[in-house]
Each structure stands twice: as structure tokens, then as C-alpha cells.
Scaffold this motif. Structure first.
Motif, PDB file in Angstrom:
ATOM      1  N   ALA A 100     -16.345 -79.052  46.680  1.00 55.06           N
ATOM      2  CA  ALA A 100     -15.162 -79.355  47.485  1.00 55.06           C
ATOM      3  C   ALA A 100     -15.477 -80.471  48.468  1.00 55.06           C
ATOM      4  O   ALA A 100     -16.592 -80.564  48.982  1.00 55.06           O
ATOM      5  N   PRO A 101     -14.511 -81.328  48.771  1.00 57.68           N
ATOM      6  CA  PRO A 101     -14.746 -82.417  49.727  1.00 57.68           C
ATOM      7  C   PRO A 101     -14.813 -81.888  51.156  1.00 57.68           C
ATOM      8  O   PRO A 101     -14.240 -80.843  51.492  1.00 57.68           O
ATOM      9  N   LEU A 102     -15.511 -82.655  51.998  1.00 56.46           N
ATOM     10  CA  LEU A 102     -15.655 -82.315  53.403  1.00 56.46           C
ATOM     11  C   LEU A 102     -14.706 -83.172  54.224  1.00 56.46           C
ATOM     12  O   LEU A 102     -14.702 -84.399  54.100  1.00 56.46           O
ATOM     13  N   TRP A 103     -13.903 -82.528  55.079  1.00 57.97           N
ATOM     14  CA  TRP A 103     -12.945 -83.225  55.927  1.00 57.97           C
ATOM     15  C   TRP A 103     -13.291 -82.974  57.392  1.00 57.97           C
ATOM     16  O   TRP A 103     -13.596 -81.854  57.789  1.00 57.97           O
ATOM     17  N   SER A 104     -13.237 -84.030  58.198  1.00 56.29           N
ATOM     18  CA  SER A 104     -13.424 -83.894  59.641  1.00 56.29           C
ATOM     19  C   SER A 104     -12.855 -85.133  60.309  1.00 56.29           C
ATOM     20  O   SER A 104     -12.308 -86.021  59.641  1.00 56.29           O
ATOM     21  N   ASN A 105     -13.028 -85.226  61.613  1.00 51.50           N
ATOM     22  CA  ASN A 105     -12.595 -86.407  62.340  1.00 51.50           C
ATOM     23  C   ASN A 105     -13.723 -87.435  62.432  1.00 51.50           C
ATOM     24  O   ASN A 105     -13.824 -88.189  63.394  1.00 51.50           O
ATOM     25  N   GLY A 106     -14.568 -87.467  61.425  1.00 51.70           N
ATOM     26  CA  GLY A 106     -15.639 -88.459  61.358  1.00 51.70           C
ATOM     27  C   GLY A 106     -16.976 -87.889  61.766  1.00 51.70           C
ATOM     28  O   GLY A 106     -17.075 -86.756  62.238  1.00 51.70           O
ATOM     29  N   PRO A 107     -18.044 -88.652  61.561  1.00 55.55           N
ATOM     30  CA  PRO A 107     -19.376 -88.195  61.959  1.00 55.55           C
ATOM     31  C   PRO A 107     -19.446 -87.912  63.453  1.00 55.55           C
ATOM     32  O   PRO A 107     -18.629 -88.402  64.238  1.00 55.55           O
ATOM     33  N   HIS A 108     -20.428 -87.120  63.833  1.00 54.42           N
ATOM     34  CA  HIS A 108     -20.601 -86.808  65.247  1.00 54.42           C
ATOM     35  C   HIS A 108     -20.827 -88.097  66.037  1.00 54.42           C
ATOM     36  O   HIS A 108     -21.548 -88.991  65.595  1.00 54.42           O
ATOM     37  N   ARG A 109     -20.185 -88.197  67.182  1.00 53.08           N
ATOM     38  CA  ARG A 109     -20.315 -89.385  68.032  1.00 53.08           C
ATOM     39  C   ARG A 109     -20.215 -88.966  69.493  1.00 53.08           C
ATOM     40  O   ARG A 109     -19.648 -87.913  69.816  1.00 53.08           O
ATOM     41  N   LEU A 110     -20.760 -89.780  70.349  1.00 52.25           N
ATOM     42  CA  LEU A 110     -20.697 -89.519  71.780  1.00 52.25           C
ATOM     43  C   LEU A 110     -19.339 -89.945  72.336  1.00 52.25           C
ATOM     44  O   LEU A 110     -18.674 -90.831  71.794  1.00 52.25           O
TER      45      LEU A 110
END
Length: 301
Positions: A100-110
Motif C-alpha cells: 500500500a502507498p504511504l501518504w503524509s504531509n511530506g517528510p519530517h521537517r523543522l
């Protein structure tokens, strides 16, 4: 406005799946700690087809519990409310296991760049290398299994934090942004107190009453509780200003005044959040903060 009262009586029933909404099942991971309460809540959204939200830590017992909850159904996506490892560490396992694909608001960022000589105190908590297959944007309508959800960006606890509303209902998954067992840790530069306040206002204005957090039990009157959280943080702002005007010149001195009897562990977490309050207040001219090699020096506005 209701008084702020934390619910620490939640029974996680770790390893078992609990139906918390007609379209949502909760399974709590066995990673209880001072920061995760009874453990991270993983959620399955859907009926015949599913989405897995916050798969949690790398833990065999939790893997088996989620397998039982999935019960052979198709999982169309793995969704992260944010990329702190207690929520996201197991995502690569499930992406491979389920295809299954992974969905998020992007890679971790500061939330902002590190200052010279500054240390991110919770750097190890962020999953900086995890790259999603799809970046979810604010306001997006997506199918989570066979249930439609709407994405709401809620930065503050960390920069890529999301809340997930169940379309056509009064229910929203709030991740770590609003939790019933405690107030949310905001540690700069990973998080931002200014963003946290803005996201509280945003969530309060949305048409949801029932909040399902990623730690602890559901919050039945979410907007009133979120208003109480906001008032609590505003009270902390006032306490910080008063401490500085009363002679506190370091964050440690502010913490000692506001938390005079708490344990060292509580003070350590408090120090991170008070630093976020200091940054917020300094940006608004309520106090002055000068950053040096020896730490932040405070003075009245």
C-alpha cells in the motif's frame, strides 16, 4: 468555557481492536511512556476496504494485533498524522507487507531553520528519511479505504502534522495536536507555538465535535476542550512574561518559577515547551530574548 481537565483514566486494552466510530477501529500499541501515555493509537478507517492511520512503533505484538484487525481486507493506503517515530516507525514494514502507498504531509521537517549552535532536542524522534508516495495537502478530499476523509493541516506539534476528518460526520482524528490525557508537547524548532495556536483556532472552527487523538481516549466535546487548551497556553504565556518581569533571565529560571515542585522528568518536558512560549512571546515583542553560546538570555520588553 469548560475548565481544562485531563482524562488519565483511559483503558487502552492494548492489542485488541476497539470500534470507536462506525467507520473507525482503534488498536493501541504497547509503547506506553511518559510521552506516549498508554501507547500510540493506530486506526483503521473503512469497512470492506481500509486505510491504516499511524501504524506506530516497530513491535511484533502490535504487528500481530493490526493483522487481526485488518482480517484479510484490502488496505488502500497508510496515512500518517505526522512523522514522529512513535507513529511512523512501522510504516516501511506495512508499506512492504501490504503493498500500500504511504501518504503524509511530506517528510519530517523543522518548523524553522536551526540557529547557529542550536540543538534540536528531539531530533531522534523525527523520521527524517521517510518519504511518502503521496503528499496530502490542506483541504484534500481522499478515499481512506471505502470512506471519504478530508485533510486538514495542523502544524504546531511538528511542521507536517495533519488532522483527518470523516466526511459527513462530527468526527476527526486529531493525532497529537489535541489529546485528552495531557497538553501537547511543542518543542522548537521541531514544533512552533505560533503554529500550534493557529491550528487550535483552525480546528475549533471546523465542523467536528468528537476528537479521536493518537494517545488516550476520545474527546466528546472537542471544540470546548480545545478552547480550554488554548486558554491554558495563554495562561502560560502570562506566567512567562511575569517571571521575566520578576527577574528570571534564563529559561531554566522561568521553569523553576512556574514548576517549583515538579519532578526532573516533568521539568525537562516543561523546559522544551517553555522555550517555545519564549520564542512566541519574543516574536511578538512581549519579552526580549537574546540567543548566545551559553543559552537564551531573557529580559523584559
Amino acid at each position: 468555557m469548560q475548565a481544562l481537565a485531563f482524562n488519565t483514566q483511559f483503558s487502552a486494552d492494548t492489542g485488541h481492536s476497539i470500534v470507536v466510530h462506525p467507520s473507525v477501529t482503534r488498536t493501541t500499541a504497547p509503547n506506553a511512556s511518559a510521552y506516549t501515555f498508554t501507547g500510540t493509537n493506530s486506526f483503521l478507517i473503512g469497512h470492506e476496504r481500509l486505510a491504516l492511520v499511524d501504524p506506530g512503533p516497530e513491535d511484533q505484538a502490535h504487528y500481530h494485533a493490526l493483522e487481526r484487525a485488518i482480517a484479510g481486507r484490502t488496505v488502500d493506503a497508510i496515512i500518517l498524522t505526522h512523522t514522529h517515530r512513535d507513529h511512523s516507525a512501522a510504516a516501511p514494514y506495512w508499506r512492504q507487507r501490504l503493498g500500500a502507498p504511504l501518504w503524509s504531509n511530506g517528510p519530517h521537517r523543522l518548523s524553522r531553520p536551526l540557529r547557529r549552535f542550536e540543538v534540536n532536542r528531539i531530533a531522534r524522534s523525527g523520521d527524517f528519511t521517510l518519504v511518502p508516495d503521496r503528499v496530502l495537502q490542506d483541504g484534500a478530499l481522499v478515499m481512506a479505504g471505502d470512506v471519504e476523509i478530508v485533510v486538514h493541516t495542523t502544524p504546531g506539534h511538528c511542521a507536517n502534522h495533519l488532522a483527518l476528518g470523516i466526511v459527513g460526520t462530527d468526527t476527526v482524528l486529531t493525532g497529537d495536536h489535541v489529546m485528552g490525557w495531557n497538553s501537547t508537547l511543542v518543542s522548537t524548532p521541531d514544533g512552533s507555538m505560533a503554529d500550534y495556536f493557529s491550528s487550535l483556532d483552525k480546528l475549533i472552527a471546523l465542523p467536528y465535535r468528537r476528537y479521536l487523538p493518537a494517545h488516550g481516549g476520545e474527546i466528546e466535546n472537542g471544540p470546548d476542550y480545545a478552547r480550554a487548551l488554548k486558554a491554558h497556553r495563554e495562561m502560560r504565556n502570562s506566567q512567562v512574561v511575569a517571571a521575566v518581569e520578576g527577574g528570571a533571565r534564563t529559561i531554566g529560571q522561568v521553569v523553576a518559577q512556574i514548576y517549583p515542585t515538579q519532578s526532573p522528568k516533568v521539568r525537562m518536558a516543561a523546559r522544551m515547551t517553555i522555550a517555545a512560549h519564549v520564542e512566541y512571546l519574543a516574536e511578538r515583542g512581549a519579552i526580549k530574548a537574546r540567543h548566545t553560546l551559553l543559552g537564551t538570555r531573557l529580559s523584559p520588553a
